[in-house]
Write a protein that holds these residues in place. Sequence first.
Motif, PDB file in Angstrom:
ATOM      1  N   CYS A   1      52.346 -41.978 -12.486  1.00 37.48           N
ATOM      2  CA  CYS A   1      51.588 -41.644 -13.477  1.00 37.48           C
ATOM      3  C   CYS A   1      50.621 -39.815 -13.291  1.00 37.48           C
ATOM      4  CB  CYS A   1      49.050 -41.385 -13.257  1.00 37.48           C
ATOM      5  SG  CYS A   1      48.792 -43.865 -12.883  1.00 37.48           S
ATOM      6  N   ALA A   2      50.612 -39.344 -14.495  1.00 38.74           N
ATOM      7  CA  ALA A   2      51.110 -37.665 -14.233  1.00 38.74           C
ATOM      8  C   ALA A   2      49.279 -36.993 -13.902  1.00 38.74           C
ATOM      9  CB  ALA A   2      51.207 -36.994 -16.209  1.00 38.74           C
ATOM     10  N   ALA A   3      48.476 -37.410 -13.861  1.00 35.95           N
ATOM     11  CA  ALA A   3      47.268 -37.557 -13.540  1.00 35.95           C
ATOM     12  C   ALA A   3      46.386 -37.564 -12.223  1.00 35.95           C
ATOM     13  CB  ALA A   3      45.835 -37.988 -14.654  1.00 35.95           C
ATOM     14  N   ALA A   4      46.399 -39.072 -12.158  1.00 40.61           N
ATOM     15  CA  ALA A   4      45.860 -40.845 -11.590  1.00 40.61           C
ATOM     16  C   ALA A   4      46.488 -40.056 -10.135  1.00 40.61           C
ATOM     17  CB  ALA A   4      45.206 -41.400 -12.028  1.00 40.61           C
TER      18      ALA A   4
ATOM     19  N   GLY B   1      60.259 -48.743 -13.930  1.00 35.02           N
ATOM     20  CA  GLY B   1      59.589 -47.006 -14.946  1.00 35.02           C
ATOM     21  C   GLY B   1      58.082 -47.715 -16.095  1.00 35.02           C
ATOM     22  N   ALA B   2      58.059 -48.903 -16.281  1.00 37.50           N
ATOM     23  CA  ALA B   2      56.947 -49.078 -17.793  1.00 37.50           C
ATOM     24  C   ALA B   2      55.371 -49.138 -16.315  1.00 37.50           C
ATOM     25  CB  ALA B   2      57.704 -50.654 -17.537  1.00 37.50           C
ATOM     26  N   ASP B   3      55.302 -49.253 -14.994  1.00 35.89           N
ATOM     27  CA  ASP B   3      53.900 -49.209 -14.499  1.00 35.89           C
ATOM     28  C   ASP B   3      54.259 -48.095 -13.543  1.00 35.89           C
ATOM     29  OD1 ASP B   3      53.299 -51.102 -15.823  1.00 35.89           O
ATOM     30  OD2 ASP B   3      52.786 -52.708 -14.481  1.00 35.89           O
ATOM     31  N   CYS B   4      53.032 -46.953 -12.844  1.00 36.73           N
ATOM     32  CA  CYS B   4      53.332 -46.246 -11.663  1.00 36.73           C
ATOM     33  C   CYS B   4      53.833 -47.358 -10.169  1.00 36.73           C
ATOM     34  CB  CYS B   4      51.681 -45.818 -11.969  1.00 36.73           C
ATOM     35  SG  CYS B   4      51.599 -44.581 -10.263  1.00 36.73           S
ATOM     36  N   VAL B   5      54.605 -46.186 -10.261  1.00 36.68           N
ATOM     37  CA  VAL B   5      55.168 -47.478  -8.764  1.00 36.68           C
ATOM     38  C   VAL B   5      53.374 -46.975  -7.625  1.00 36.68           C
ATOM     39  CG1 VAL B   5      56.235 -44.342  -7.726  1.00 36.68           C
ATOM     40  CG2 VAL B   5      57.500 -46.848  -6.998  1.00 36.68           C
ATOM     41  N   PHE B   6      53.582 -46.381  -8.029  1.00 33.45           N
ATOM     42  CA  PHE B   6      52.266 -46.218  -6.519  1.00 33.45           C
ATOM     43  C   PHE B   6      50.819 -46.606  -6.928  1.00 33.45           C
ATOM     44  CE2 PHE B   6      54.091 -41.797  -5.527  1.00 33.45           C
ATOM     45  CZ  PHE B   6      55.051 -42.400  -4.569  1.00 33.45           C
ATOM     46  N   CYS B   7      49.794 -47.280  -8.131  1.00 33.74           N
ATOM     47  CA  CYS B   7      48.997 -47.706  -8.279  1.00 33.74           C
ATOM     48  C   CYS B   7      48.885 -48.701  -8.921  1.00 33.74           C
ATOM     49  CB  CYS B   7      47.734 -46.565  -8.921  1.00 33.74           C
ATOM     50  SG  CYS B   7      48.358 -45.524 -10.418  1.00 33.74           S
ATOM     51  N   SER B   8      50.575 -49.438 -10.183  1.00 35.35           N
ATOM     52  CA  SER B   8      50.583 -50.190 -10.935  1.00 35.35           C
ATOM     53  C   SER B   8      50.172 -49.828 -11.838  1.00 35.35           C
ATOM     54  CB  SER B   8      50.065 -51.279 -10.434  1.00 35.35           C
ATOM     55  OG  SER B   8      50.974 -51.439  -9.580  1.00 35.35           O
ATOM     56  N   THR B   9      49.324 -48.735 -13.054  1.00 36.23           N
ATOM     57  CA  THR B   9      49.184 -47.929 -14.060  1.00 36.23           C
ATOM     58  C   THR B   9      50.261 -48.567 -14.941  1.00 36.23           C
ATOM     59  OG1 THR B   9      46.960 -47.757 -13.201  1.00 36.23           O
ATOM     60  CG2 THR B   9      47.705 -46.174 -15.255  1.00 36.23           C
ATOM     61  N   PRO B  10      50.096 -48.929 -16.068  1.00 40.50           N
ATOM     62  CA  PRO B  10      51.142 -48.940 -17.463  1.00 40.50           C
ATOM     63  C   PRO B  10      51.344 -47.604 -17.966  1.00 40.50           C
ATOM     64  CG  PRO B  10      49.204 -50.741 -17.406  1.00 40.50           C
ATOM     65  CD  PRO B  10      48.825 -49.377 -16.669  1.00 40.50           C
ATOM     66  N   LEU B  11      52.178 -47.495 -17.795  1.00 36.38           N
ATOM     67  CA  LEU B  11      52.990 -45.450 -18.310  1.00 36.38           C
ATOM     68  C   LEU B  11      53.205 -45.135 -19.719  1.00 36.38           C
ATOM     69  CD1 LEU B  11      54.534 -45.016 -14.540  1.00 36.38           C
ATOM     70  CD2 LEU B  11      51.959 -44.612 -15.779  1.00 36.38           C
ATOM     71  N   ARG B  12      52.695 -44.691 -20.171  1.00 36.44           N
ATOM     72  CA  ARG B  12      53.180 -43.740 -21.610  1.00 36.44           C
ATOM     73  C   ARG B  12      54.136 -43.426 -21.469  1.00 36.44           C
ATOM     74  NH1 ARG B  12      48.097 -42.862 -24.120  1.00 36.44           N
ATOM     75  NH2 ARG B  12      48.902 -40.920 -24.423  1.00 36.44           N
ATOM     76  N   ASN B  13      55.275 -42.211 -22.131  1.00 32.87           N
ATOM     77  CA  ASN B  13      56.482 -41.553 -21.859  1.00 32.87           C
ATOM     78  C   ASN B  13      55.374 -40.192 -21.578  1.00 32.87           C
ATOM     79  OD1 ASN B  13      58.788 -43.020 -21.941  1.00 32.87           O
ATOM     80  ND2 ASN B  13      58.806 -42.772 -24.313  1.00 32.87           N
ATOM     81  N   ARG B  14      54.322 -39.280 -22.076  1.00 32.02           N
ATOM     82  CA  ARG B  14      54.138 -38.281 -22.092  1.00 32.02           C
ATOM     83  C   ARG B  14      53.085 -38.184 -21.027  1.00 32.02           C
ATOM     84  NH1 ARG B  14      52.757 -37.346 -29.000  1.00 32.02           N
ATOM     85  NH2 ARG B  14      55.489 -37.081 -29.207  1.00 32.02           N
ATOM     86  N   ALA B  15      52.430 -39.262 -20.088  1.00 35.65           N
ATOM     87  CA  ALA B  15      51.834 -39.454 -19.291  1.00 35.65           C
ATOM     88  C   ALA B  15      52.514 -39.646 -17.916  1.00 35.65           C
ATOM     89  CB  ALA B  15      50.848 -40.364 -20.039  1.00 35.65           C
ATOM     90  N   SER B  16      53.309 -39.638 -17.715  1.00 34.88           N
ATOM     91  CA  SER B  16      53.873 -39.873 -16.592  1.00 34.88           C
ATOM     92  C   SER B  16      54.837 -38.825 -15.852  1.00 34.88           C
ATOM     93  CB  SER B  16      54.926 -41.323 -16.561  1.00 34.88           C
ATOM     94  OG  SER B  16      56.212 -41.021 -17.293  1.00 34.88           O
ATOM     95  N   VAL B  17      55.650 -38.517 -14.912  1.00 36.75           N
ATOM     96  CA  VAL B  17      56.296 -38.299 -13.736  1.00 36.75           C
ATOM     97  C   VAL B  17      57.438 -38.607 -13.013  1.00 36.75           C
ATOM     98  CG1 VAL B  17      56.205 -36.383 -12.514  1.00 36.75           C
ATOM     99  CG2 VAL B  17      54.547 -36.101 -13.431  1.00 36.75           C
ATOM    100  N   ASP B  18      58.721 -38.685 -14.099  1.00 34.02           N
ATOM    101  CA  ASP B  18      60.081 -39.111 -13.853  1.00 34.02           C
ATOM    102  C   ASP B  18      60.452 -38.757 -12.494  1.00 34.02           C
ATOM    103  OD1 ASP B  18      61.979 -39.956 -13.135  1.00 34.02           O
ATOM    104  OD2 ASP B  18      62.881 -39.937 -15.287  1.00 34.02           O
ATOM    105  N   LEU B  19      60.466 -39.682 -11.511  1.00 31.80           N
ATOM    106  CA  LEU B  19      60.444 -39.332 -10.039  1.00 31.80           C
ATOM    107  C   LEU B  19      62.046 -39.668  -9.431  1.00 31.80           C
ATOM    108  CD1 LEU B  19      57.991 -41.638  -8.127  1.00 31.80           C
ATOM    109  CD2 LEU B  19      57.364 -38.714  -8.696  1.00 31.80           C
TER     110      LEU B  19
END
Length: 69
Positions: free
Chosen positions: A58-61, A21-39
């Motif tokens: 990612c929350a937005a991308a 969960g450190a990187d987006c599961v779809f695009c590999s972008t590094p995530l911060r806690n507030r900028a992500s959605v837990d699946l």
Amino acid sequence: MTVTARPLPPLATLTDAQRRGADCVFCSTPLRNRASVDLGMRRRTEHGQVLTLHPRRCAAACRTGGAGE
């Protein structure tokens, strides 16, 4: 209203950072806690071992990667 979640990518294609969960599961972008959605925690079997995954997106991308968005 019915919500359909996009399936996760194949386990073999995910990096360690995506699996934990450190990187987006779809695009590999590094995530911060507030900028992500837990699946949600998932359990998968790989080579006879049970793995625990904590995928996030990612929350937005990656809005197309989440349920109903």
